[in-house]
Design a protein around this motif. Structure first.
Motif, PDB file in Angstrom:
ATOM      1  N   ALA A 107      43.287  47.303  27.405  1.00 24.36           N
ATOM      2  CA  ALA A 107      42.217  46.496  26.852  1.00 24.36           C
ATOM      3  C   ALA A 107      40.876  46.833  27.481  1.00 24.36           C
ATOM      4  CB  ALA A 107      42.524  45.011  27.049  1.00 24.36           C
ATOM      5  N   GLY A 108      40.849  47.096  28.766  1.00 22.90           N
ATOM      6  CA  GLY A 108      39.597  47.305  29.469  1.00 22.90           C
ATOM      7  C   GLY A 108      39.116  48.740  29.459  1.00 22.90           C
ATOM      8  N   SER A 125      51.137  41.571  45.532  1.00 21.68           N
ATOM      9  CA  SER A 125      50.459  40.450  46.171  1.00 21.68           C
ATOM     10  C   SER A 125      49.813  39.547  45.132  1.00 21.68           C
ATOM     11  CB  SER A 125      49.407  40.962  47.139  1.00 21.68           C
ATOM     12  OG  SER A 125      48.330  41.527  46.409  1.00 21.68           O
ATOM     13  N   ARG A 126      49.592  38.334  45.551  1.00 20.64           N
ATOM     14  CA  ARG A 126      48.970  37.349  44.675  1.00 20.64           C
ATOM     15  C   ARG A 126      47.576  37.820  44.274  1.00 20.64           C
ATOM     16  NH1 ARG A 126      47.701  31.099  46.207  1.00 20.64           N
ATOM     17  NH2 ARG A 126      47.392  30.382  44.086  1.00 20.64           N
ATOM     18  N   SER A 127      46.854  38.409  45.221  1.00 20.50           N
ATOM     19  CA  SER A 127      45.495  38.872  44.923  1.00 20.50           C
ATOM     20  C   SER A 127      45.512  39.999  43.889  1.00 20.50           C
ATOM     21  CB  SER A 127      44.781  39.306  46.197  1.00 20.50           C
ATOM     22  OG  SER A 127      45.487  40.339  46.831  1.00 20.50           O
ATOM     23  N   ALA A 128      46.536  40.859  43.916  1.00 24.52           N
ATOM     24  CA  ALA A 128      46.635  41.928  42.921  1.00 24.52           C
ATOM     25  C   ALA A 128      46.882  41.351  41.528  1.00 24.52           C
ATOM     26  CB  ALA A 128      47.738  42.905  43.285  1.00 24.52           C
ATOM     27  N   LYS A 129      47.688  40.304  41.453  1.00 21.73           N
ATOM     28  CA  LYS A 129      47.937  39.660  40.162  1.00 21.73           C
ATOM     29  C   LYS A 129      46.652  39.026  39.633  1.00 21.73           C
ATOM     30  CE  LYS A 129      52.646  38.370  41.365  1.00 21.73           C
ATOM     31  NZ  LYS A 129      53.506  37.237  41.682  1.00 21.73           N
ATOM     32  N   ILE A 130      45.922  38.363  40.531  1.00 17.41           N
ATOM     33  CA  ILE A 130      44.663  37.726  40.136  1.00 17.41           C
ATOM     34  C   ILE A 130      43.672  38.775  39.665  1.00 17.41           C
ATOM     35  CG2 ILE A 130      42.664  36.443  41.021  1.00 17.41           C
ATOM     36  CD1 ILE A 130      44.703  34.909  42.819  1.00 17.41           C
ATOM     37  N   ALA A 131      43.611  39.906  40.376  1.00 21.08           N
ATOM     38  CA  ALA A 131      42.701  40.984  39.990  1.00 21.08           C
ATOM     39  C   ALA A 131      43.039  41.501  38.590  1.00 21.08           C
ATOM     40  CB  ALA A 131      42.761  42.118  41.005  1.00 21.08           C
ATOM     41  N   ALA A 132      44.322  41.646  38.287  1.00 19.51           N
ATOM     42  CA  ALA A 132      44.733  42.124  36.961  1.00 19.51           C
ATOM     43  C   ALA A 132      44.307  41.138  35.878  1.00 19.51           C
ATOM     44  CB  ALA A 132      46.241  42.333  36.914  1.00 19.51           C
ATOM     45  N   ILE A 133      44.452  39.854  36.152  1.00 23.47           N
ATOM     46  CA  ILE A 133      44.057  38.829  35.171  1.00 23.47           C
ATOM     47  C   ILE A 133      42.540  38.839  34.985  1.00 23.47           C
ATOM     48  CG2 ILE A 133      43.946  36.332  34.764  1.00 23.47           C
ATOM     49  CD1 ILE A 133      46.721  36.198  36.181  1.00 23.47           C
ATOM     50  N   LYS A 134      41.786  38.953  36.091  1.00 21.39           N
ATOM     51  CA  LYS A 134      40.319  38.998  36.000  1.00 21.39           C
ATOM     52  C   LYS A 134      39.861  40.204  35.183  1.00 21.39           C
ATOM     53  CE  LYS A 134      39.012  36.457  40.138  1.00 21.39           C
ATOM     54  NZ  LYS A 134      38.382  36.544  41.473  1.00 21.39           N
ATOM     55  N   ASN A 135      40.499  41.367  35.401  1.00 21.20           N
ATOM     56  CA  ASN A 135      40.148  42.563  34.636  1.00 21.20           C
ATOM     57  C   ASN A 135      40.390  42.354  33.150  1.00 21.20           C
ATOM     58  OD1 ASN A 135      39.260  44.152  36.760  1.00 21.20           O
ATOM     59  ND2 ASN A 135      41.299  44.938  37.200  1.00 21.20           N
ATOM     60  N   LYS A 136      41.484  41.713  32.822  1.00 23.43           N
ATOM     61  CA  LYS A 136      41.804  41.442  31.420  1.00 23.43           C
ATOM     62  C   LYS A 136      40.741  40.526  30.806  1.00 23.43           C
ATOM     63  CE  LYS A 136      44.972  40.625  28.003  1.00 23.43           C
ATOM     64  NZ  LYS A 136      45.885  41.443  27.326  1.00 23.43           N
ATOM     65  N   LYS A 138      37.671  40.042  31.822  1.00 23.24           N
ATOM     66  CA  LYS A 138      36.404  40.760  31.764  1.00 23.24           C
ATOM     67  C   LYS A 138      36.350  41.667  30.539  1.00 23.24           C
ATOM     68  CE  LYS A 138      33.535  43.939  34.430  1.00 23.24           C
ATOM     69  NZ  LYS A 138      33.471  44.776  35.621  1.00 23.24           N
ATOM     70  N   SER A 139      37.449  42.385  30.285  1.00 24.60           N
ATOM     71  CA  SER A 139      37.470  43.294  29.139  1.00 24.60           C
ATOM     72  C   SER A 139      37.382  42.520  27.824  1.00 24.60           C
ATOM     73  CB  SER A 139      38.721  44.171  29.167  1.00 24.60           C
ATOM     74  OG  SER A 139      39.872  43.403  28.970  1.00 24.60           O
ATOM     75  N   LEU A 140      38.018  41.359  27.767  1.00 24.91           N
ATOM     76  CA  LEU A 140      37.940  40.541  26.556  1.00 24.91           C
ATOM     77  C   LEU A 140      36.523  40.019  26.340  1.00 24.91           C
ATOM     78  CD1 LEU A 140      41.286  38.548  26.870  1.00 24.91           C
ATOM     79  CD2 LEU A 140      40.766  40.365  25.248  1.00 24.91           C
ATOM     80  N   GLU A 141      35.867  39.586  27.424  1.00 20.04           N
ATOM     81  CA  GLU A 141      34.487  39.101  27.322  1.00 20.04           C
ATOM     82  C   GLU A 141      33.551  40.217  26.874  1.00 20.04           C
ATOM     83  OE1 GLU A 141      33.653  37.492  31.166  1.00 20.04           O
ATOM     84  OE2 GLU A 141      34.817  35.676  30.803  1.00 20.04           O
ATOM     85  N   GLU A 142      33.708  41.415  27.439  1.00 21.13           N
ATOM     86  CA  GLU A 142      32.859  42.538  27.067  1.00 21.13           C
ATOM     87  C   GLU A 142      33.048  42.894  25.595  1.00 21.13           C
ATOM     88  OE1 GLU A 142      33.906  45.548  29.889  1.00 21.13           O
ATOM     89  OE2 GLU A 142      32.680  44.663  31.471  1.00 21.13           O
ATOM     90  N   GLY A 143      34.290  42.824  25.136  1.00 24.41           N
ATOM     91  CA  GLY A 143      34.575  43.116  23.731  1.00 24.41           C
ATOM     92  C   GLY A 143      33.916  42.123  22.800  1.00 24.41           C
ATOM     93  N   SER A 144      33.917  40.841  23.163  1.00 22.85           N
ATOM     94  CA  SER A 144      33.304  39.834  22.297  1.00 22.85           C
ATOM     95  C   SER A 144      31.786  39.945  22.331  1.00 22.85           C
ATOM     96  CB  SER A 144      33.757  38.430  22.691  1.00 22.85           C
ATOM     97  OG  SER A 144      33.264  38.078  23.954  1.00 22.85           O
ATOM     98  N   ARG A 145      31.187  40.343  23.472  1.00 19.75           N
ATOM     99  CA  ARG A 145      29.737  40.537  23.556  1.00 19.75           C
ATOM    100  C   ARG A 145      29.306  41.681  22.653  1.00 19.75           C
ATOM    101  NH1 ARG A 145      29.455  40.815  29.583  1.00 19.75           N
ATOM    102  NH2 ARG A 145      30.108  38.731  30.116  1.00 19.75           N
TER     103      ARG A 145
END
Length: 156
Positions: A107-108, A125-136, A138-145
């Motif tokens: 997606a990104g 790690s929990r932080s790696a999972k959070i980073a993956a969700i944030k990237n997703k 971010k990519s969705l927001e950029e696509g809608s912009r």
């Protein structure tokens, strides 16, 4: 997950077994995986609807009594041929994490893919999972912009 955010023992002792040949039965699966430890539960999945109703779905879950038994079974059985097909054996929660990483990268475009290798598999790690969700996200927001900008340009 427990309230502290760590994966509980049940997740680390439950295995996903995939790429099963349709000729493999529950009994055969239990026989293949019982040498590695005490199997607490087993879920062999079947089609419940449609033309394939009653046929195996090609994957199952096995719960061992300890994490060590599950890890041993995963190490010994992953990639092993059963009826001519290589088994896919991993921790049960891992499949979701791998799909999430793949989807966020697709997606990104330039998203960061989770790197899961060797003994670190399933212990992301929990932080790696959070980073993956944030990237997703971010990519969705950029696509809608981008879509909104195109619509505004078309209107002008």
């Amino acid at each position: 997950m427990d309230p502290n955010g760590s994966i509980d023992d049940k997740c680390e002792s439950r295995l996903y077994i995939g790429n099963l040949d349709l000729r493999i039965t529950e009994a055969a699966l239990l026989k293949m995986f019982s040498p590695f430890g005490k199997i607490v539960s087993e879920d062999f999945l079947w089609h419940t609807r449609g033309p394939k109703r009653g046929e195996p779905r090609g994957f199952a879950f096995i719960q061992y009594s300890t994490n060590e038994e599950a890890k041993l079974a995963m190490e010994k059985m992953h990639g092993r041929l059963a009826c001519g097909r290589p088994l896919v054996v991993r921790l049960a929660g891992e499949k979701y994490m791998l799909e999430t990483a793949d989807n966020s990268t697709k997606a990104g475009g330039e998203g960061h893919k989770l790197h899961l290798t060797g003994s670190s598999m399933g212990q992301t790690s929990r932080s790696a999972k959070i980073a993956a969700i944030k990237n997703k996200l971010k990519s969705l927001e950029e696509g809608s912009r981008t879509k909104k900008q195109k619509q505004n340009d078309d209107i002008s």
